[in-house]
Design a protein around this motif. Structure first.
Motif, short mmCIF file in Angstrom:
data_model
loop_
_atom_site.label_atom_id
_atom_site.label_comp_id
_atom_site.label_asym_id
_atom_site.label_seq_id
_atom_site.Cartn_x
_atom_site.Cartn_y
_atom_site.Cartn_z
N LEU A 210 29.98 -2.57 11.37
CA LEU A 210 28.71 -1.92 11.71
C LEU A 210 28.47 -1.89 13.22
N GLU A 211 28.72 -2.98 13.89
CA GLU A 211 28.44 -3.04 15.33
C GLU A 211 29.32 -2.04 16.10
N GLU A 212 30.61 -2.01 15.77
CA GLU A 212 31.53 -1.09 16.44
C GLU A 212 31.18 0.37 16.11
N ALA A 213 30.88 0.63 14.84
CA ALA A 213 30.55 2.00 14.42
C ALA A 213 29.27 2.49 15.09
N THR A 214 28.27 1.63 15.15
CA THR A 214 27.01 2.00 15.80
C THR A 214 27.24 2.31 17.28
N ALA A 215 28.03 1.50 17.94
CA ALA A 215 28.33 1.74 19.37
C ALA A 215 29.06 3.08 19.55
N ARG A 216 29.99 3.40 18.64
CA ARG A 216 30.72 4.67 18.74
C ARG A 216 29.77 5.86 18.58
N TRP A 217 28.93 5.80 17.53
CA TRP A 217 28.01 6.90 17.29
C TRP A 217 27.04 7.07 18.46
N GLN A 218 26.63 5.95 19.06
CA GLN A 218 25.76 6.06 20.24
C GLN A 218 26.50 6.70 21.39
N SER A 219 27.78 6.38 21.57
CA SER A 219 28.55 6.97 22.66
C SER A 219 28.78 8.46 22.43
N LEU B 231 22.78 -0.79 -2.02
CA LEU B 231 24.06 -0.37 -1.46
C LEU B 231 25.01 -1.54 -1.28
N GLY B 232 24.48 -2.76 -1.26
CA GLY B 232 25.31 -3.95 -1.03
C GLY B 232 25.85 -3.96 0.38
N ALA B 233 24.97 -3.67 1.36
CA ALA B 233 25.44 -3.50 2.72
C ALA B 233 24.37 -3.86 3.75
N ILE B 234 24.85 -4.18 4.95
CA ILE B 234 23.94 -4.21 6.09
C ILE B 234 24.05 -2.83 6.72
N CYS B 235 22.93 -2.32 7.16
CA CYS B 235 22.89 -0.93 7.63
C CYS B 235 22.12 -0.83 8.94
N GLN B 236 22.37 0.27 9.63
CA GLN B 236 21.65 0.60 10.84
C GLN B 236 21.50 2.12 10.84
N ALA B 237 20.31 2.57 11.21
CA ALA B 237 20.02 4.01 11.13
C ALA B 237 19.79 4.61 12.51
N PHE B 238 20.08 5.89 12.58
CA PHE B 238 19.69 6.72 13.71
C PHE B 238 18.66 7.68 13.13
N GLU B 239 17.43 7.56 13.59
CA GLU B 239 16.35 8.37 13.05
C GLU B 239 16.31 9.71 13.78
N LEU B 240 16.54 10.78 13.02
CA LEU B 240 16.65 12.12 13.58
C LEU B 240 15.69 13.06 12.88
N PRO B 241 15.25 14.12 13.55
CA PRO B 241 14.27 15.03 12.95
C PRO B 241 14.70 15.70 11.65
N GLY B 242 15.97 16.07 11.50
CA GLY B 242 16.41 16.77 10.30
C GLY B 242 16.94 15.87 9.20
N LYS C 79 19.23 3.57 18.05
CA LYS C 79 19.48 2.94 16.76
C LYS C 79 18.26 2.15 16.30
N SER C 80 18.18 1.96 14.98
CA SER C 80 17.14 1.12 14.39
C SER C 80 17.60 -0.33 14.41
N GLU C 81 16.75 -1.21 13.93
CA GLU C 81 17.15 -2.60 13.71
C GLU C 81 18.11 -2.63 12.51
N VAL C 82 18.97 -3.62 12.45
CA VAL C 82 19.86 -3.81 11.31
C VAL C 82 19.00 -4.23 10.11
N PHE C 83 19.32 -3.68 8.94
CA PHE C 83 18.61 -4.06 7.72
C PHE C 83 19.60 -4.21 6.58
N HIS C 84 19.20 -4.97 5.56
CA HIS C 84 20.05 -5.19 4.39
C HIS C 84 19.55 -4.31 3.26
N ASP C 85 20.44 -3.56 2.63
CA ASP C 85 20.09 -2.72 1.49
C ASP C 85 20.82 -3.28 0.27
N LYS C 86 20.05 -3.93 -0.60
CA LYS C 86 20.64 -4.59 -1.78
C LYS C 86 21.31 -3.58 -2.71
#
Length: 159
Positions: free
Chosen positions: A72-81, A96-107, A87-94
Motif C-alpha cells: 500500500l505505501e509503495e503503491a500510494t507513493a507511485r500514484w501520487q507521483s 475487503l479484508g484489506a488496509i486501504c487508502q483513497a484518492f478523493e476525486l470529483p468523478g 491521499k486519505s488516511e489509511v483505513f481498514h475495510d473488513k
C-alpha cells in the motif's frame, strides 16, 4: 497514439490514448483517453444517443474504483507521483479484508487496497495481480453486490 473513427451516421470521433510508463514499478499505470470534445459536449452526445441513461437498478454515479496492491505505501507513493493527488488516511475495510487508502476525486475515488486477511482484495490480488477489482456505485434502490468477470460491483442505496 491518435485515433479517428467514423460512426454509421457520419460523425467523426477523434481521441488520443495516453499510456503511462513506469519501468521502476510492478504497478501497471492506468491508460488515459483525451477526447477532441469537451466533457460537456461528449456527455451531451452520449446522452442524446442513449449511451448515458438512468440504470434500471437506480445507480446514479460512480463512487469509487478499487485496486488490489501488494504494498500500500509503495503503491500510494507511485500514484501520487503519477497524478499529484492528495491521499486519505489509511483505513481498514473488513469486507475487503484489506488496509486501504483513497484518492478523493470529483468523478469517483480511486482506492488502493493491500490484502491483510482472507477477503475480496486477497482473492483479486492472487487471481489477477495489481489491478482494479471493484467498483462501487451510489444511488441504487437497494444495497446489492454483483460479481462479473472477476470483479465485484457494489451498489449502495440512497440514504
Amino acid at each position: 497514439m491518435r485515433e479517428i473513427s467514423t460512426r454509421d451516421d457520419g460523425t467523426t470521433l477523434r481521441w488520443r490514448m495516453l499510456f503511462l510508463e513506469d519501468t521502476d514499478s510492478a504497478l501497471l499505470p492506468p491508460f488515459l483517453i483525451e477526447w477532441s470534445q469537451t466533457d460537456e459536449e461528449r456527455r451531451e452526445d452520449l446522452t442524446n444517443r442513449g449511451m448515458i441513461a438512468a440504470h434500471p437498478n437506480g445507480a446514479a454515479h460512480l463512487q469509487s474504483v478499487g485496486y488490489a496492491v501488494k504494498d500500500l505505501e509503495e503503491a500510494t507513493a507511485r500514484w501520487q507521483s503519477w497524478f499529484g493527488w492528495e491521499k486519505s488516511e489509511v483505513f481498514h475495510d473488513k469486507k475487503l479484508g484489506a488496509i486501504c487508502q483513497a484518492f478523493e476525486l470529483p468523478g469517483g475515488n480511486v482506492v488502493l487496497c493491500q490484502p491483510t486477511e482472507e477477503g475480496l482484495a486477497q482473492t483479486a490480488w492472487k487471481n489477477r495481480g495489481q489491478r482494479p477489482f471493484f467498483a462501487k456505485l451510489a444511488g441504487a434502490c437497494k444495497n446489492s453486490e454483483y460479481k462479473i468477470g472477476g470483479g465485484s460491483y457494489f451498489l449502495a442505496a440512497l440514504e
